[in-house]
Structures are given as C-alpha cells and as structure tokens.
Design a protein around this motif. Structure first.
Motif, mmCIF file in Angstrom:
data_model
loop_
_atom_site.group_PDB
_atom_site.id
_atom_site.type_symbol
_atom_site.label_atom_id
_atom_site.label_comp_id
_atom_site.label_asym_id
_atom_site.label_seq_id
_atom_site.Cartn_x
_atom_site.Cartn_y
_atom_site.Cartn_z
ATOM 1 N N LEU A 247 -11.077 -14.717 8.999
ATOM 2 C CA LEU A 247 -11.674 -13.386 9.119
ATOM 3 C C LEU A 247 -10.689 -12.271 8.775
ATOM 4 C CD1 LEU A 247 -14.047 -13.125 12.223
ATOM 5 C CD2 LEU A 247 -14.529 -12.410 9.887
ATOM 6 N N PHE A 248 -9.392 -12.507 9.007
ATOM 7 C CA PHE A 248 -8.441 -11.416 8.735
ATOM 8 C C PHE A 248 -7.365 -11.764 7.713
ATOM 9 C CE2 PHE A 248 -6.548 -13.657 12.359
ATOM 10 C CZ PHE A 248 -5.189 -13.691 12.066
ATOM 11 N N THR A 249 -7.271 -13.014 7.291
ATOM 12 C CA THR A 249 -6.216 -13.388 6.335
ATOM 13 C C THR A 249 -6.723 -13.470 4.903
ATOM 14 O OG1 THR A 249 -6.623 -15.758 6.672
ATOM 15 C CG2 THR A 249 -4.984 -14.708 8.110
ATOM 16 N N THR A 250 -7.963 -13.119 4.663
ATOM 17 C CA THR A 250 -8.541 -13.262 3.320
ATOM 18 C C THR A 250 -8.873 -11.920 2.662
ATOM 19 O OG1 THR A 250 -10.759 -13.463 4.297
ATOM 20 C CG2 THR A 250 -9.557 -15.502 3.896
ATOM 21 N N LEU A 251 -8.525 -10.812 3.336
ATOM 22 C CA LEU A 251 -8.930 -9.490 2.845
ATOM 23 C C LEU A 251 -8.024 -8.957 1.738
ATOM 24 C CD1 LEU A 251 -9.801 -7.786 6.252
ATOM 25 C CD2 LEU A 251 -11.410 -8.549 4.507
ATOM 26 N N GLY A 252 -6.706 -9.115 1.914
ATOM 27 C CA GLY A 252 -5.782 -8.582 0.921
ATOM 28 C C GLY A 252 -5.721 -7.064 0.934
ATOM 29 N N ASP A 253 -5.415 -6.467 -0.215
ATOM 30 C CA ASP A 253 -5.280 -5.009 -0.353
ATOM 31 C C ASP A 253 -4.219 -4.487 0.625
ATOM 32 O OD1 ASP A 253 -7.290 -4.998 -2.316
ATOM 33 O OD2 ASP A 253 -8.843 -4.904 -0.779
ATOM 34 N N ASN A 254 -4.593 -3.603 1.544
ATOM 35 C CA ASN A 254 -3.614 -3.020 2.476
ATOM 36 C C ASN A 254 -3.452 -3.843 3.744
ATOM 37 O OD1 ASN A 254 -6.257 -2.303 3.316
ATOM 38 N ND2 ASN A 254 -5.472 -0.620 4.549
ATOM 39 N N ILE A 255 -4.015 -5.052 3.763
ATOM 40 C CA ILE A 255 -3.923 -5.944 4.937
ATOM 41 C C ILE A 255 -2.976 -7.101 4.609
ATOM 42 C CG2 ILE A 255 -5.188 -7.319 6.616
ATOM 43 C CD1 ILE A 255 -5.976 -4.329 6.562
ATOM 44 N N HIS A 256 -1.849 -7.173 5.317
ATOM 45 C CA HIS A 256 -0.831 -8.207 5.106
ATOM 46 C C HIS A 256 -0.751 -9.080 6.363
ATOM 47 C CE1 HIS A 256 0.506 -5.534 1.827
ATOM 48 N NE2 HIS A 256 0.363 -4.569 2.719
ATOM 49 N N THR A 257 -0.766 -10.405 6.204
ATOM 50 C CA THR A 257 -0.773 -11.308 7.363
ATOM 51 C C THR A 257 0.391 -12.288 7.295
ATOM 52 O OG1 THR A 257 -2.379 -12.734 6.204
ATOM 53 C CG2 THR A 257 -3.249 -11.094 7.736
ATOM 54 N N VAL A 258 0.953 -12.578 8.464
ATOM 55 C CA VAL A 258 2.123 -13.457 8.553
ATOM 56 C C VAL A 258 1.877 -14.500 9.643
ATOM 57 C CG1 VAL A 258 4.613 -13.598 8.923
ATOM 58 C CG2 VAL A 258 3.613 -11.523 7.911
ATOM 59 N N ALA A 259 1.928 -15.768 9.253
ATOM 60 C CA ALA A 259 1.791 -16.874 10.200
ATOM 61 C C ALA A 259 3.181 -17.236 10.721
ATOM 62 C CB ALA A 259 1.142 -18.078 9.525
ATOM 63 N N ILE A 260 3.395 -17.015 12.007
ATOM 64 C CA ILE A 260 4.699 -17.285 12.631
ATOM 65 C C ILE A 260 4.705 -18.689 13.221
ATOM 66 C CG2 ILE A 260 6.299 -16.579 14.459
ATOM 67 C CD1 ILE A 260 6.165 -14.588 12.172
ATOM 68 N N GLU A 261 5.771 -19.423 12.968
ATOM 69 C CA GLU A 261 5.868 -20.810 13.430
ATOM 70 C C GLU A 261 6.305 -20.855 14.894
ATOM 71 O OE1 GLU A 261 8.566 -22.172 10.474
ATOM 72 O OE2 GLU A 261 7.019 -22.359 8.927
ATOM 73 N N ASP A 262 5.441 -20.343 15.766
ATOM 74 C CA ASP A 262 5.716 -20.313 17.207
ATOM 75 C C ASP A 262 4.434 -19.874 17.908
ATOM 76 O OD1 ASP A 262 7.018 -20.209 19.743
ATOM 77 O OD2 ASP A 262 8.908 -19.705 18.753
ATOM 78 N N ASP A 263 4.517 -19.474 19.192
ATOM 79 C CA ASP A 263 3.310 -19.095 19.927
ATOM 80 C C ASP A 263 3.088 -17.582 19.914
ATOM 81 O OD1 ASP A 263 5.109 -18.053 21.814
ATOM 82 O OD2 ASP A 263 4.911 -19.760 23.177
ATOM 83 N N PHE A 264 2.015 -17.136 20.565
ATOM 84 C CA PHE A 264 1.656 -15.724 20.560
ATOM 85 C C PHE A 264 2.713 -14.856 21.224
ATOM 86 C CE2 PHE A 264 -0.532 -12.184 22.832
ATOM 87 C CZ PHE A 264 -0.772 -11.391 21.722
ATOM 88 N N ASP A 265 3.302 -15.343 22.320
ATOM 89 C CA ASP A 265 4.339 -14.561 22.992
ATOM 90 C C ASP A 265 5.505 -14.279 22.049
ATOM 91 O OD1 ASP A 265 3.106 -14.226 25.502
ATOM 92 O OD2 ASP A 265 3.672 -16.240 26.109
ATOM 93 N N ALA A 266 5.827 -15.249 21.192
ATOM 94 C CA ALA A 266 6.893 -15.047 20.204
ATOM 95 C C ALA A 266 6.489 -13.968 19.195
ATOM 96 C CB ALA A 266 7.198 -16.357 19.483
ATOM 97 N N CYS A 267 5.231 -13.970 18.801
ATOM 98 C CA CYS A 267 4.734 -12.934 17.880
ATOM 99 C C CYS A 267 4.849 -11.551 18.518
ATOM 100 C CB CYS A 267 3.282 -13.209 17.503
ATOM 101 S SG CYS A 267 3.013 -14.730 16.570
#
Length: 428
Positions: free
Chosen positions: A167-187
C-alpha cells in the motif's frame, strides 16, 4: 494553542511550530497543559461529523488558524465515515477503516497533510517517519503528490503483511520507503537519531508524521466524539472503550476527548504480548522487554512513544488514573477472539480482536462497550484466512496495489548508512 516540551518545560511551541518540528529538544513530545472543555456535549454530539470536528479542532487549535481555514482542511481530510457497528447486545465496533488506506490512521495522516500544506507556505519539508504497518500507508497516500514535500518511511523488513507493505511502497514519486533489517523499535530509534542530528534535521527540513506529531493526535480526537454520537443518551451513561494499543497515540486521543467532556466511564489499553503498559499499570514499574512478533504486528511496540502524554495528563490532574486499565492478550486468545467475532457474524483482524477480547472480558452487564476497529480485515488477509478458514475478498485499494512492484531500499539498522541514503535521495 501553546504547547510544552514534556522533557523541557522551557521549550514552548505554537501549534504550527509543533506540527512543523514534530519533536522538541531532547526528543521531547509537545503537549498542552490544559484543554478546552465543552459544556453542552449533547448539542455538540448532535452535529454532523465534519461540522462537529471543525468545532472540536477550532477549540483545540485556537486562533492560530481561522475557523474557515480549519473547515476547509477538515472537509478535504475527513471524506469518509466512521460507523458504529453493533456486534452483540451491548458491544459495538467503531470502524475506522473506511478511508483510502483502510486504516484509522487515514484520519490523522490526511489531516496532517492538509495542515502542513497550509502552514508550510511552499517551503520544502521532508517527512521522516517509522511505521509498524498502517502509518506508512496513511502518510504515503495523504502526502503523495503534494508539492515541496518529500516523505521517507522506515519499516521493519519482513515484519508487516505484504498487502500492508504494498500500500505504501509502490507509489514512488515523492514517497521513498526503506526496509530496515530489524524491528519497529529500531526504526523508531533511527528516526529519533535523525532528529537529533542537526545536519539532517536542518539540512533536510525534517518533520515527523508519526503519532507523536500533534496534528495527527488532534485529528484522532474527533472520531471518539463521532462514536459516542451514534449511541443513545442512555448508552452514553456508562460507556467503556477498548483501544488496541501499540504506540499509544490512539488511546491518548481518547483521553483528550474525555478531558474535553466526552462521557466515557473507562478506557481499556488492550495490547498484545508486548505488554509494557498493562504491566506498568499493575506494578507501577516501567520495564520494557524485547519486542516480540505477533499476529497484531502494528502493535508490536515495547516502548510506546506516546505514553508520556498520558502520564502528563494524569500528573497534571486532567485524568484520573483509575479510569484506565491495561489488558494483554496473547496469540492464542487473539485467535479465539477472531473466531468468537466470526461466530457473531463479524469478521475482524487481529488488532480489533484483541480490543474486543479485552472489552468482553471486563465489561459489566449494565455497561455499553465500544472497541476500535483500526484496520480492514483484508489488510491482514493471510492471518484472517488462516485463523478463520474462510476466504477474504480484497477491497479495491488493496486489489489495485497487489500486483505492483515494491520500490523500497533495504538497509541494516545503521544510522550512518541511513543518513547517507537520505542525502543521496533528497539532495542528489
């Protein structure tokens, strides 16, 4: 509206300043010391949703924004309903998933986007936020295509559902997404580190769209009033609301509504096995444990960022601690609750099921109970189908993105690498 940094009382901000800055000094949260109170609640509850929300937000924000401007913002943001659906004789679900990304965070995300587009006055802004699922989609869609605003969303790799991710990683344009190799607290910690880094904060004009941002929080207050408006006057007299809780912004908004005069007798902070707050409410000791992965992954938070705001309301005497109880629901009982709801003819995903379980366990016969339905069950299609053994059809927003390519960058939990990435994509 005057707000104070909960970590540094001398750090004050107006509503507009707090919205643009996100966090105060030392990663402190901005929060007011008092709230307006409505004397005639029944008159307020009789208004339509948008008109009532304009009244609530105008009273909260004060004269910083003209009422006509707030009305325009609300009309553009709140374009969908929040129906109260009867599940059992005295139990209702407040469905908050009828917005464009099928989750409650559409309310806060869209309101914040509209507020920022007004107060930024064309200045460049970078939204940097972390998500455990629903925030990412709500923020991405709310800001997608808005001029001079870039969005960077961090999320834990492999720890949110595929449909949530798409839902949020396929938009592109001004939306940039980063998958962090850890849990949410780390993010969340990476986001905090960026805000502590002056080079990044100033150089990229950082702002956060997490539930720590005051604009998102105030928007959420409105749907608590909408829920109660759909009850009879008799049902409002002894009302209990159960809130599925991860980062605790949702519960904070409910508490603010209570301070403003909304007739709620009791709140239940319903968590999954990441039960820092329920344990704290029982023992008085704040002892976060390592975050564990659960079916209700948007609530996989062991150090909730919004909890200091609830503590502040209690310490300032705005809220009696006795109106709040905590309840943790493990994985087995989460599935039991999903099946119980299905037997009642109501299909639910794990987060709402946890809130239902906590509510049904503690609700007295003479009371009316509301649990918050925070996401459409199709957003957790695999889990729901596995637990209930029946297929879930995809609503249009999910069907539209299901076949699209994920555009994320993958990074380890390393701030230096994140910083370099931010400058590479935003400064070229």
């Amino acid at each position: 509206m005057e707000l104070f940094n909960l970590k540094d009382d001398s750090d004050k901000a107006s509503f507009a300043e707090a919205v643009k800055k996100g966090l105060g000094k030392n990663q402190g949260l901005y929060f007011p010391k008092q709230f307006p109170k409505f004397e005639n609640i029944d008159e307020l509850l009789a208004l339509p949703f948008v008109a009532r929300s304009v009244e609530i937000l105008s009273r909260l924000i004060g004269d910083e924004l003209p009422k006509a401007e707030i009305q325009g913002i609300v009309e553009r943001a709140f374009t969908f309903e929040a129906p109260l659906v009867k599940v059992a004789d005295n139990i209702y679900s407040l469905e908050l998933f009828h917005g464009p990304t099928l989750a409650f965070k559409d309310f806060g995300g869209r309101f914040m986007a509209q507020v920022l587009s007004v107060i930024a006055k064309g200045q460049p802004i970078t939204i940097l936020t972390a998500t455990s699922g629903d925030t990412g989609a709500a923020v991405a869609h709310a800001f997608h295509g808005i001029e001079n605003i870039n969005v960077v969303i961090l999320y834990p790799k492999g720890k949110i559902s595929l449909l949530q991710e798409k839902l949020f990683t396929t938009l592109g344009d001004n939306i940039h997404t980063v998958a962090i190799e850890d849990d949410f607290d780390a993010c969340q910690q990476l986001v905090k580190s960026a805000f502590d880094d002056e080079d990044v904060r100033v150089g990229l004009h950082l702002n956060s769209a997490n539930s720590i941002n005051i604009s998102r929080l105030l928007a959420q207050v409105c749907y608590y009033f909408e829920a109660v408006s759909q009850l009879s006057e008799a049902q409002r007299q002894d009302l209990v609301i159960s809130v599925p809780s991860g980062n605790f912004g949702n519960l904070t908004a409910g508490m603010i509504a209570k301070v403003m005069g909304l007739p709620v007798k009791h709140f239940i902070a319903a968590t999954n096995s990441n039960d820092t707050v329920p344990r704290y409410l029982k023992t008085g000791e704040w002892q976060p444990k390592s975050t564990v992965a659960t079916l209700s992954n948007a609530m996989d938070v062991s150090q909730p960022n919004n909890w200091p705001r609830i503590e502040a309301m209690i310490e300032q005497g705005l809220i009696d601690k006795a109106i709040l109880s905590g309840d943790a629901v493990d994985e087995d009982y989460t599935q039991v609750a999903m099946k119980q709801l299905a037997n009642l003819g109501y299909i639910s995903e794990p987060h709402a099921a946890i809130a239902y379980r906590s509510l049904s366990r503690h609700l007295e016969p003479e009371q009316t109970g509301i649990f918050l339905g925070t996401a459409h069950p199709a957003k957790f299609r695999e889990s729901v189908e596995n637990v209930l053994g029946q297929p879930i059809s995809l609503p249009q927003p999910l069907a539209d993105c299901a076949g699209k390519e994920i555009l994320s960058t993958e990074l380890p939990n390393d701030y230096a690498q994140l910083k370099a990435h931010l400058f590479s994509i935003l400064k070229g």
